[in-house]
Design an enzyme around this catalytic site. Structure first.
Site, mmCIF file in Angstrom:
data_model
loop_
_atom_site.group_PDB
_atom_site.id
_atom_site.type_symbol
_atom_site.label_atom_id
_atom_site.label_comp_id
_atom_site.label_asym_id
_atom_site.label_seq_id
_atom_site.Cartn_x
_atom_site.Cartn_y
_atom_site.Cartn_z
ATOM 1 C CG HIS A 169 -2.384 0.770 1.574
ATOM 2 N ND1 HIS A 169 -2.044 2.391 0.810
ATOM 3 C CD2 HIS A 169 -2.895 0.459 0.607
ATOM 4 C CE1 HIS A 169 -3.130 2.514 0.998
ATOM 5 N NE2 HIS A 169 -3.976 1.944 0.900
ATOM 6 C CD GLU A 373 -14.427 -6.068 -21.328
ATOM 7 O OE1 GLU A 373 -14.331 -7.354 -21.435
ATOM 8 O OE2 GLU A 373 -15.408 -5.470 -20.844
#
Length: 435
Positions: A169, A373
């Site tokens: 992170h 996608e």
């Protein structure tokens, strides 16, 4: 307020995963070796996050082809994301944590499961065995090596697969990971990057001299410096036995909360505000009654658009009555303007510590991981490998594969027994619970 509670059949404890190959992925082109400054926000949020992205079988893209395309896309992505191929280091002169952009690479793991995707259980339920679909970064190929990113591709007998990511992170937050995945998907389709990452963390450097202009009760001071591979603080694992439960708030539930919040309220009533308030109130009321007890909540605010000047969208670093409680949550978000954010950054320059609260609500609800996608299609579902800590609540999109799923939110909660065990005794279907 009632919510739908997802009951479950007994969970698989072993995903029967076999590791076939572990290796390092390096940038496809030579990169400039440099040290990357980390802001005080990056330094505090120094822990690893693990997510799993599940994909159904696609006859045109069997797991072997997907693995090859992901590997090549990662090599190309690391040219722009050179810091992900680096390593955290402590600058002894400045006593600050930095990223050494040394092109040592990200981890890559090829694995397989003996199960079909439809045999591993409800993907929306946080099965801790899903940890077998990601790989630990610590000591990845050699003792002492801690890559900032490790990717694992696990194929299923049906031709589907899991794409597991372990990432630091400190290097990249959730919003930036979404952009990274969009770019990875584009590269896998032999397309150019959708958005070039902006890696200058100096934009969030402390002022000189630093000055703290506000009280910061959301921060707690520490006596000692956090270790280099810090996994402590608010994300420290609990030693007690915990059971996980998924509650679902539908759009109808959320709208009812909004209507309730609008009564005698001046707050900006958003879905996140009312959901967070609902969770905070439930948490506060779950303990023994004490009129003198205070309750605090911690949640992240994206400060990219709140600074003056705003950070670029492609910035790759980190950033009583129900209506009255909603106002308090709203006020916490509202005060996170440029001056308040700069004050927190300066606080981190003067003191050693990290955010602290009785309850942390971490929202992955609108990050859009499930909308990426890829050439082989969008993920069937994306989920975290859950933290073994009862005071962290995760918000995730509703699983559309569940009957009646809509654009609501899944709420992942860790409950200590005996309550956790008792409420999870269901055997399929849905139950009703007073959350």
């Amino acid at each position: 307020m009632e919510t739908t509670s997802q009951e479950r059949t007994p969970l698989l404890q072993d995903m029967k995963v076999t590791i076939h190959k572990t290796s390092m992925i390096f940038p496809s082109k030579q990169i400039e070796k440099k040290s990357l400054f980390l802001s005080n926000i990056d330094r505090v949020l120094n822990f690893h996050v693990k997510t799993v992205h599940f994909f159904e079988a696609n006859k045109d893209f069997p797991p072997q082809i997907v693995t090859e395309k992901l590997k090549k896309a990662l090599e190309d992505a690391l040219v722009a994301y050179d810091f992900l191929a680096g390593r955290l280091k402590m600058n002894t002169e400045t006593n600050r944590l930095e990223i050494d952009c040394n092109a040592e690479g990200v981890g890559f793991v090829v694995a397989s499961s003996e199960y079909k995707l439809n045999q591993i259980g409800d993907l929306a339920y946080p099965n801790q065995a899903f940890a077998q679909f990601v790989h630990n970064a610590k000591d990845f190929l050699k003792i002492g090596d801690l890559p900032l990113c490790v990717v694992q591709v696990t194929s299923f007998k049906c031709g589907g697969f899991a794409f597991g990511i372990t990432r630091s992170h400190a290097a990249i937050d959730g919003h930036s990971l979404k952009i990274f995945l969009d770019n990875l998907a584009a590269l896998a389709a032999n397309m150019p990057l959708i958005m070039t990452p902006f890696n200058d963390r100096q934009l969030l450097a402390a002022r000189s001299p630093p000055h703290v202009d506000f009280p910061h009760p959301e921060m707690i001071k520490l006596d000692n410096l956090l270790p280099l591979g810090n996994e402590s603080g608010v994300f420290e694992a609990s030693s007690e036995e915990l059971d996980f439960k998924v509650f679902q708030l539908t759009s109808k539930n959320i709208n009812k909360l909004k209507e309730k919040a609008k009564i005698n309220s001046i707050a900006r009533v958003t879905s996140f505000n009312v959901i967070t308030t609902h969770l905070w109130r439930c948490k506060a009321l779950s303990g023994p009654y004490d009129p003198n007890r205070s309750s605090t909540i911690l949640y992240a605010v994206d400060i990219r658009s709140r600074l003056n000047p705003p950070l670029p969208r492609e910035y790759a670093g980190n950033e009583g009555e129900f209506s009255r409680l909603v106002e308090m949550v709203w006020e916490g978000t509202k005060r996170m303007g440029d001056e308040y954010a700069r004050s927190i950054i300066d606080w981190g320059e003067l003191y050693n510590g990290f955010p602290n609260g009785e309850l942390l609500v971490s929202s992955w609800w609108r990050l859009g991981f499930e909308e990426v996608e890829y050439p082989w299609g969008k993920p069937k579902y994306c989920c975290p490998v859950v933290y073994h800590k009862k005071d962290i609540i995760l918000l995730f999109p509703s699983f559309h594969g569940v009957e009646g799923g809509d654009d609501g939110v899944n709420i992942i909660v860790a409950l200590p027994p005996p309550f956790g065990s008792r409420v999870l005794e269901g055997r399929g279907g849905k139950g009703r619970g007073d959350f």
